[in-house]
Design an enzyme around this catalytic site. Structure first.
Site, PDB file in Angstrom:
ATOM      1  N   LYS A 149       0.835  -1.198   0.000  1.00 27.09           N
ATOM      2  CA  LYS A 149       0.000   0.000   0.000  1.00 27.09           C
ATOM      3  C   LYS A 149       0.872   1.251   0.000  1.00 27.09           C
ATOM      4  O   LYS A 149       1.897   1.322   0.706  1.00 27.09           O
ATOM      5  CB  LYS A 149      -0.907  -0.015   1.233  1.00 27.09           C
ATOM      6  CG  LYS A 149      -1.905   1.130   1.317  1.00 27.09           C
ATOM      7  CD  LYS A 149      -2.791   0.962   2.550  1.00 27.09           C
ATOM      8  CE  LYS A 149      -3.817   2.058   2.688  1.00 27.09           C
ATOM      9  NZ  LYS A 149      -4.697   1.850   3.862  1.00 27.09           N
ATOM     10  N   SER A 223      -9.211   2.068   3.172  1.00 28.67           N
ATOM     11  CA  SER A 223      -8.425   2.776   2.172  1.00 28.67           C
ATOM     12  C   SER A 223      -7.437   1.884   1.430  1.00 28.67           C
ATOM     13  O   SER A 223      -6.768   2.326   0.495  1.00 28.67           O
ATOM     14  CB  SER A 223      -7.651   3.910   2.857  1.00 28.67           C
ATOM     15  OG  SER A 223      -6.775   3.396   3.857  1.00 28.67           O
ATOM     16  N   SER A 247      -9.586  -0.048   7.285  1.00 31.21           N
ATOM     17  CA  SER A 247      -9.033   0.093   5.942  1.00 31.21           C
ATOM     18  C   SER A 247      -8.440  -1.179   5.368  1.00 31.21           C
ATOM     19  O   SER A 247      -8.146  -1.227   4.170  1.00 31.21           O
ATOM     20  CB  SER A 247      -7.972   1.198   5.930  1.00 31.21           C
ATOM     21  OG  SER A 247      -8.565   2.457   6.127  1.00 31.21           O
TER      22      SER A 247
END
Length: 535
Positions: A149, A223, A247
């Site tokens: 990420k 996210s 997330s």
């Protein structure tokens, strides 16, 4: 949310039924030792395998011999591909080339990556293949394509945090990334994130938009958006995500993948761009709980560079995967939401029946202080995010996503007293949840009461109640480990997730439950038709 809503959350905290003498929770208990990052993890092999890395090397055929042909399905999981590679049944270059080909085909449509490193990935894969052919010992993740990420720093390329206002980046690996690399993982790219881990996509900005592989008109959840879409597509076999309020678990549930938020302090956060310092966690994402167990085995453990990293021994997570839940007492809280999908109850009932068939004893429970702790999540995380971003908001507001400004800006209406009260609610919640786990071994809930939100109503998630139908932030406040696994579909073929929660630092039992459930079910193997799978 606007100022009135912010005050509503704050007042909910001040009305919490907790003892007047409850003290605020402490965020950290130790000071960082050094600003330097570790180049490697010296005790990695010993933590993963008491026999050391030579155990892996001794299993591998020499000279590049390739015994037989393994099933294609074995290569669709991280653990299966790792074992096949060690056995000489597949090369790292084959795994990496396949992942890169998938990315070439699907990235533009799904919005998986913010940056890709194909040349560096191929070079790393070639090194692994040469080492295997030479009979050299290999790490447990040797040659496996991994996505990271874009809130975690890497040597391979800069970190943008999904924003036109990039964070400071010293160009080194985050501790968790360094541990993956030391275990032989091949980093194929930095995956798409919501801007700074917050809010929703902004179609007016020149950045990718994440698309749910099951329905491109819907969000992936945030996210860790690119991770979930990329795992489903096959652009990598495992990923590192971050989770400050769901997330990792929200996109896992919305896309039908598997993701673990570890206990706060289980994985060092050094090198991670903060959303909320006291709620941030770094954790594994994959298609199976077994794969998450393997990844966690590598990234878990204390670090002198992170004041929140706990000095707690890391057990053998793979050894905990017994395939059953005999004698395990599981508390069930269905929670409730006025916007719950009509199919949720029946899907959850079927999942609970599978847990019972595995030997678990199911009992009804009620999560203590749920609305107050959910409010504390908003006050704590957004206040900490505002402290990080306030100067940049003042100087470069037009470069940020409108939703990021609006969401984090809510914290302008919180007071110091609100923040302290949120920490008091956190402490009371931790004590109440600890008492709950005196009576049960695990807790299960839906990960969310709804499936992935369509983009045409994404900006109304607060008003519609869908934002509050995600049951993840509670566990960021109290800190317990929580896993999301796929548990079925809505009538319009969108995934729903089951959340499995354990006592602090009992990720082994959480992963055991997820793995046992996945041995009895096939939801985690479902793929959208356009990806060549069966729904």
């Amino acid at each position: 949310m606007v100022g009135g809503a912010a005050r509503e959350f704050a007042e909910r905290l001040h009305a919490a039924p907790i003892p007047r003498g409850t003290e605020p929770a402490a965020v950290f208990s130790a000071a960082p030792a050094s600003p330097r990052r570790p180049a490697e993890v010296s005790d990695l092999a010993e933590r993963l395998d008491p026999a050391g890395p030579t155990t892996y090397g001794s299993r591998m055929p020499l000279g590049g011999s390739r015994p037989g042909v393994i099933k294609e399905t074995d290569l669709q999981t991280l653990a299966g591909a790792a074992e096949a590679l060690r056995a000489g049944a597949v090369r790292s270059t084959e795994l990496v080339d396949a992942a890169l080909a998938v990315a070439d085909k699907t990235d533009a449509e799904l919005g998986i990556f913010l940056s890709r490193f194909p040349d560096a990935a191929r070079a790393a894969a070639e090194r692994v293949d040469r080492a295997r052919e030479a009979g050299e010992p290999l790490g447990p993740l040797a040659g496996i394509p991994i996505g990271v990420k874009d809130l975690l720093t890497t040597l391979d390329g800069p970190t943008s945090a999904g924003s036109l206002v990039p964070p400071d980046d010293d160009g080194s690996d985050a501790t968790a990334v360094a541990r993956l690399r030391a275990a032989g993982a091949v980093i194929v790219g930095k995956t798409l994130t919501s801007e700074y881990g917050c809010g929703s996509p902004d179609f007016s900005k020149p950045l990718p938009v994440p698309r749910n592989p099951w329905d491109a008109a819907r969000w992936t959840g945030g996210s860790s958006a690119g991770n979930a879409a990329g795992l489903l597509a096959g652009a990598f076999l495992g990923a590192l995500g971050t989770d400050s309020g769901g997330s990792i678990r929200m996109p896992s549930a919305f896309c039908g993948t598997t993701g673990l938020k570890p206990t706060y302090g289980r994985v060092p956060r050094t090198g991670g761009v903060p959303m909320g310092w006291s709620t941030d966690t770094i954790g594994p994402m994959a298609t199976t709980a077994r794969d998450c167990a393997l990844l966690l085995s590598v990234i878990a453990g204390a670090s002198p560079l992170d004041p929140s990293a706990a000095e707690v021994a890391v057990p053998g997570y793979l050894d905990a995967l017994t395939g059953d839940l005999a004698g395990v007492r599981i508390g069930v809280d269905r929670l409730s939401s006025p916007v719950a999908d009509p199919s949720l109850d029946s899907v959850l009932d079927a999942a609970l029946a599978e847990l019972a068939a595995l030997g678990a004893d199911l009992v009804e429970v009620s999560l203590p202080l749920y609305p107050e702790i959910a409010a504390a999540s908003i006050v704590l995380t957004l206040s900490e995010a505002l402290a990080y971003h306030r100067a940049d908001f003042a100087l470069r507001a037009s470069d940020f996503f409108a939703n990021t400004l609006a969401t984090i800006g809510v914290a302008e209406d919180f007071t110091a007293a609100d923040y302290v009260q949120a920490q008091r609610v956190r402490r009371a919640g931790q004590e109440a949840v600890s008492a709950l786990f005196d009576d049960v071994d695990l807790v299960v809930t839906p990960t969310a009461a709804v499936a992935a939100t369509p983009y045409d109503r994404l900006d109304r998630m607060f008003e519609s109640g869908e934002f509050f139908a995600v049951y993840a932030p509670y566990w960021n406040v109290v800190g317990n480990p929580a896993l999301s696994v796929p548990m079925g579909f809505t009538p319009d073929r969108m995934p729903l997730g089951l959340q499995i929660v354990g006592a602090p630092f009992d990720e082994g039992l959480v992963l055991r439950a997820g793995d046992a459930y996945q041995q009895r079910t096939a939801w985690h193997r479902a793929r959208p038709a356009f990806l060549g799978g069966l729904a």
